[in-house]
Every structure is written in structure tokens, then in C-alpha cells.
Design a protein around this motif. Structure first.
Motif, mmCIF file in Angstrom:
data_model
loop_
_atom_site.group_PDB
_atom_site.id
_atom_site.type_symbol
_atom_site.label_atom_id
_atom_site.label_comp_id
_atom_site.label_asym_id
_atom_site.label_seq_id
_atom_site.Cartn_x
_atom_site.Cartn_y
_atom_site.Cartn_z
ATOM 1 N N LEU A 42 0.767 -1.067 0.304
ATOM 2 C CA LEU A 42 -0.302 0.202 0.218
ATOM 3 C C LEU A 42 1.119 1.277 -0.057
ATOM 4 O O LEU A 42 2.304 0.863 0.282
ATOM 5 C CB LEU A 42 -0.915 0.432 1.290
ATOM 6 N N PRO A 43 0.590 2.324 -0.887
ATOM 7 C CA PRO A 43 1.084 3.733 -0.589
ATOM 8 C C PRO A 43 1.231 3.669 1.119
ATOM 9 O O PRO A 43 0.458 3.420 2.109
ATOM 10 C CB PRO A 43 -0.102 4.883 -0.961
ATOM 11 N N PRO A 44 2.823 4.665 1.326
ATOM 12 C CA PRO A 44 2.410 4.916 3.512
ATOM 13 C C PRO A 44 1.837 5.499 3.845
ATOM 14 O O PRO A 44 1.635 4.745 4.767
ATOM 15 C CB PRO A 44 3.996 5.356 3.501
ATOM 16 N N ALA A 45 1.310 6.270 3.229
ATOM 17 C CA ALA A 45 0.055 7.175 4.312
ATOM 18 C C ALA A 45 -1.261 6.078 4.413
ATOM 19 O O ALA A 45 -1.919 5.844 5.553
ATOM 20 C CB ALA A 45 -0.342 8.369 3.366
ATOM 21 N N GLN A 46 -2.136 5.239 3.106
ATOM 22 C CA GLN A 46 -2.657 4.241 3.098
ATOM 23 C C GLN A 46 -2.820 2.980 4.271
ATOM 24 O O GLN A 46 -3.044 2.643 5.539
ATOM 25 C CB GLN A 46 -3.151 3.679 2.058
ATOM 26 N N ALA A 47 -0.817 2.538 4.698
ATOM 27 C CA ALA A 47 -0.304 2.010 5.888
ATOM 28 C C ALA A 47 -0.736 2.487 6.870
ATOM 29 O O ALA A 47 -1.850 1.284 7.564
ATOM 30 C CB ALA A 47 0.286 1.043 5.335
ATOM 31 N N ILE A 48 -0.634 3.840 6.770
ATOM 32 C CA ILE A 48 -0.576 4.951 8.246
ATOM 33 C C ILE A 48 -2.271 4.549 9.180
ATOM 34 O O ILE A 48 -1.995 4.559 9.945
ATOM 35 C CB ILE A 48 0.305 5.389 8.348
ATOM 36 N N GLY A 49 -2.535 4.913 7.985
ATOM 37 C CA GLY A 49 -4.298 5.528 7.663
ATOM 38 C C GLY A 49 -5.406 4.329 8.783
ATOM 39 O O GLY A 49 -5.663 4.362 9.603
ATOM 40 N N LEU A 50 -4.423 3.608 7.778
ATOM 41 C CA LEU A 50 -5.285 2.274 8.307
ATOM 42 C C LEU A 50 -4.691 1.393 9.016
ATOM 43 O O LEU A 50 -6.096 0.415 10.215
ATOM 44 C CB LEU A 50 -5.141 0.820 6.604
ATOM 45 N N MET A 51 -3.907 1.519 10.004
ATOM 46 C CA MET A 51 -2.938 0.435 11.028
ATOM 47 C C MET A 51 -3.726 1.717 12.360
ATOM 48 O O MET A 51 -4.340 1.068 13.272
ATOM 49 C CB MET A 51 -2.132 0.891 11.411
ATOM 50 N N LEU A 52 -4.158 2.863 12.750
ATOM 51 C CA LEU A 52 -4.490 3.989 13.244
ATOM 52 C C LEU A 52 -5.453 3.218 14.266
ATOM 53 O O LEU A 52 -5.863 2.885 15.056
ATOM 54 C CB LEU A 52 -4.710 5.361 13.359
ATOM 55 N N PRO A 53 -6.895 3.455 13.237
ATOM 56 C CA PRO A 53 -7.327 2.594 13.877
ATOM 57 C C PRO A 53 -7.529 1.146 14.694
ATOM 58 O O PRO A 53 -8.511 0.796 15.947
ATOM 59 C CB PRO A 53 -8.892 2.487 12.955
ATOM 60 N N LEU A 54 -7.511 0.524 14.112
ATOM 61 C CA LEU A 54 -6.808 -1.299 14.542
ATOM 62 C C LEU A 54 -6.042 -0.755 15.986
ATOM 63 O O LEU A 54 -6.001 -1.730 16.693
ATOM 64 C CB LEU A 54 -6.052 -1.931 13.514
ATOM 65 N N LEU A 55 -5.531 -0.046 15.745
ATOM 66 C CA LEU A 55 -4.317 0.625 16.938
ATOM 67 C C LEU A 55 -4.897 0.353 17.846
ATOM 68 O O LEU A 55 -5.109 0.068 19.288
ATOM 69 C CB LEU A 55 -3.301 1.315 16.912
ATOM 70 N N LEU A 56 -5.902 1.600 18.022
ATOM 71 C CA LEU A 56 -7.042 2.295 19.078
ATOM 72 C C LEU A 56 -8.043 1.111 19.203
ATOM 73 O O LEU A 56 -8.166 1.049 20.691
ATOM 74 C CB LEU A 56 -8.046 3.750 18.340
ATOM 75 N N VAL A 57 -8.295 0.678 18.675
ATOM 76 C CA VAL A 57 -9.379 -0.595 18.952
ATOM 77 C C VAL A 57 -8.203 -1.864 19.838
ATOM 78 O O VAL A 57 -8.912 -2.398 20.637
ATOM 79 C CB VAL A 57 -9.821 -2.086 17.488
ATOM 80 N N MET A 58 -6.851 -2.355 19.957
ATOM 81 C CA MET A 58 -5.890 -2.842 20.722
ATOM 82 C C MET A 58 -5.962 -2.445 21.702
ATOM 83 O O MET A 58 -5.962 -3.135 22.669
ATOM 84 C CB MET A 58 -4.867 -3.168 19.189
ATOM 85 N N ASP A 59 -5.692 -1.040 21.846
ATOM 86 C CA ASP A 59 -5.873 -0.564 23.096
ATOM 87 C C ASP A 59 -6.054 -0.600 23.576
ATOM 88 O O ASP A 59 -5.739 -0.235 25.172
ATOM 89 C CB ASP A 59 -4.942 1.060 22.495
ATOM 90 N N ALA A 60 -7.864 -0.391 23.586
ATOM 91 C CA ALA A 60 -9.139 -0.587 24.113
ATOM 92 C C ALA A 60 -9.302 -1.685 24.563
ATOM 93 O O ALA A 60 -9.604 -1.959 25.480
ATOM 94 C CB ALA A 60 -10.410 -0.231 23.726
ATOM 95 N N THR A 61 -9.446 -2.701 23.954
ATOM 96 C CA THR A 61 -8.903 -4.243 24.364
ATOM 97 C C THR A 61 -7.784 -4.603 25.636
ATOM 98 O O THR A 61 -8.116 -5.651 26.216
ATOM 99 C CB THR A 61 -9.331 -5.129 22.989
ATOM 100 N N ALA A 62 -6.747 -3.577 25.581
ATOM 101 C CA ALA A 62 -5.711 -4.332 26.130
ATOM 102 C C ALA A 62 -5.473 -3.553 27.433
ATOM 103 O O ALA A 62 -5.354 -3.907 28.188
ATOM 104 C CB ALA A 62 -4.597 -3.544 25.789
ATOM 105 N N LEU A 63 -5.996 -2.317 27.844
ATOM 106 C CA LEU A 63 -6.838 -1.837 28.868
ATOM 107 C C LEU A 63 -7.018 -2.760 30.046
ATOM 108 O O LEU A 63 -6.662 -2.613 31.095
ATOM 109 C CB LEU A 63 -7.570 -0.412 28.706
ATOM 110 N N ARG A 64 -8.069 -3.046 29.661
ATOM 111 C CA ARG A 64 -8.782 -4.296 30.463
ATOM 112 C C ARG A 64 -7.807 -5.152 31.457
ATOM 113 O O ARG A 64 -8.109 -5.146 32.575
ATOM 114 C CB ARG A 64 -10.080 -4.932 29.767
#
Length: 251
Positions: A42-64
Motif C-alpha cells: 500500500l502507499p505509506p499514507a494508506q498503511a499508517i491510516g489503515l493501522m491507527l483505528p486498529l491500534l485504537l481497538v487494540m489499545d481499548a482491548t488491552a486496557l482491561r
């Protein structure tokens, strides 16, 4: 345009799974490996853009599972330091083209492996140092910058965290809360700069289950898996993808 097909899933599923396992059980140190891997297709901008929402989901899941087990004083330094780092990352992004982003992501990936090798060989001995609070803000700023560019905040944060004599679980919990907040910081500039798109958000919907299951797998593996094996695989993975991105950027 992101073509959601076999090639996309062949790269995206292992990338997201690897990041999620790291988020859930290994101090987020390998989570940024996903961005270099996705930037191969993917173009680099799409790669980092795709990952941020997923990282937020991971963060929320790991907090508990790690709730309240962090060192708040250390987390606060990394978070407050991360703010100017994110702002600087946004400024750099405005003037960087796709090849410049590939080069930066590749250099960060390979540089991290070199740094870890130097530490393993004893050329760098962080445990001997006892940096004060100011160092936490400084390394937090570096983490904010690298996190913005390629979601690579884990390695700079580790430079500071490894000097703080934290036990494994406190270390993990501290990274979870710190990057949960830093990733929230990144939402505003990512949106303002147009890094998110309808295509990346649709692709994210397919990958959310992988992100959640990967975090829980990481929490479980945190208790039983040898960290050296996990990170050994990470370093090999990063070396190959980082070198490929650098080569692509220069040629």
C-alpha cells in the motif's frame, strides 16, 4: 485504491495479528512492524491510516486486563512528551512525499533492529543509567514523532522504560496506557491531513476481529512465551521489510 482481496489479506492479517499480540503481551515493542509490512503493498499514507483505528481497538482491548497496573508517573511523562512529538510528525508529513515516507519508515525499522543488537551485545547499557523525569519527556517526544510517522513509538519509549527497573507486567501496562493516549492524540492530525479514507475505514472493519483476538492471544502469551523468541522473529521481520522499503524509496 485498496483492493480487498487475497493479496491484501495475505499481508494485512499477519501484520495486524503480529501488532495485536505485541500490544497485548510484549510491551508494544513489535506493534509497529505492521506499518512497514503493509507499506510493501500500500502507499505509506494508506498503511499508517489503515493501522491507527486498529491500534485504537487494540489499545481499548488491552486496557482491561492491565487496568491500574501501570506506573502513572512514568506514563504521564511519556504522554506529555508525546504531544510535541506528534505535532512535529504532522509538520514533517505535510512536506514528505510517498518515497520520503517509505524511507523514514524503513530507516526507523532497521535502526530499531541495530539498536536492539547493540544493546544485546553490551555496546549500549541502559540499565546502568538512572535518567530523571526530563528524560521521560524527551523520549516521549521522540516516541510521539516516530509514532506519528510509522506507529513506531514503542522503541523510543523502551529506551526510557528499560532504565526504570519495572517488572514485566508494570512495563506492559505502562506502555498500554501511554500509547492508548498518544494514539488518541494522533486522530486529529490524521483526520486533518486526510490520512484516513473511506477505503481504509472499510478495510479496518474486516480486520477488527483479528485485532481483538490478537490482543487476547498476546495477554495469554505474556505469561508463557519466551520474549527472546518473539522479538527474535520480530527483528528478522523488520530487517527484511525495512531494507525493502529503503530500496524502494531510493530506486
Amino acid at each position: 485504491m485498496i483492493e480487498i482481496g487475497p493479496e491484501f489479506f495475505a499481508f494485512a492479517v499477519p501484520a495486524v495479528l503480529f501488532a495485536a499480540v505485541s500490544k497485548g503481551g510484549f510491551g508494544s515493542g513489535a506493534a509497529f512492524a505492521a506499518a512497514p509490512f503493509l507499506a510493501l503493498i500500500l502507499p505509506p499514507a494508506q498503511a499508517i491510516g489503515l493501522m491507527l483505528p486498529l491500534l485504537l481497538v487494540m489499545d481499548a482491548t488491552a486496557l482491561r486486563p492491565f487496568w491500574g497496573r501501570w506506573d502513572w508517573a512514568i506514563s504521564k511523562r511519556l504522554i506529555l512528551g508525546g504531544l510535541p512529538g506528534v505535532a512535529l510528525g504532522a509538520a514533517i508529513y505535510r512536506v514528505a512525499n510517498a518515497d520520503a515516507l517509505r524511507l523514514m519508515i524503513g530507516v526507523v525499522a532497521v535502526g530499531f533492529v541495530i539498536w536492539q543488537l547493540a544493546r544485546a551485545r553490551g555496546w549500549i547499557r541502559l540499565e546502568r543509567a538512572s535518567p530523571g523525569p526530563v528524560a521521560g519527556y524527551v523520549w516521549g517526544a521522540v516516541a510521539g514523532l516516530t509514532s506519528f510517522i510509522s506507529h513506531a513509538g514503542g522503541p523510543p519509549a523502551a529506551v526510557y522504560l528499560l532504565t526504570q527497573k519495572l517488572d514485566k507486567t508494570t512495563y506492559q501496562a505502562t506502555t498500554v496506557i501511554s500509547f492508548a493516549v498518544v494514539n488518541l492524540f494522533k486522530l486529529v492530525p490524521y483526520t486533518a491531513l486526510g490520512i484516513f479514507s473511506r477505503e481504509t475505514l472499510i478495510a479496518d472493519l474486516y480486520l477488527v476481529p483479528v485485532a481483538v483476538l490478537g490482543v487476547y492471544a498476546g495477554v495469554w502469551l505474556h505469561r508463557i512465551v519466551n520474549e527472546r523468541l518473539f522479538f527474535g522473529l520480530t527483528y528478522a521481520f523488520l530487517t527484511v521489510t525495512g531494507c525493502k522499503l529503503i530500496l524502494d524509496a531510493l530506486t
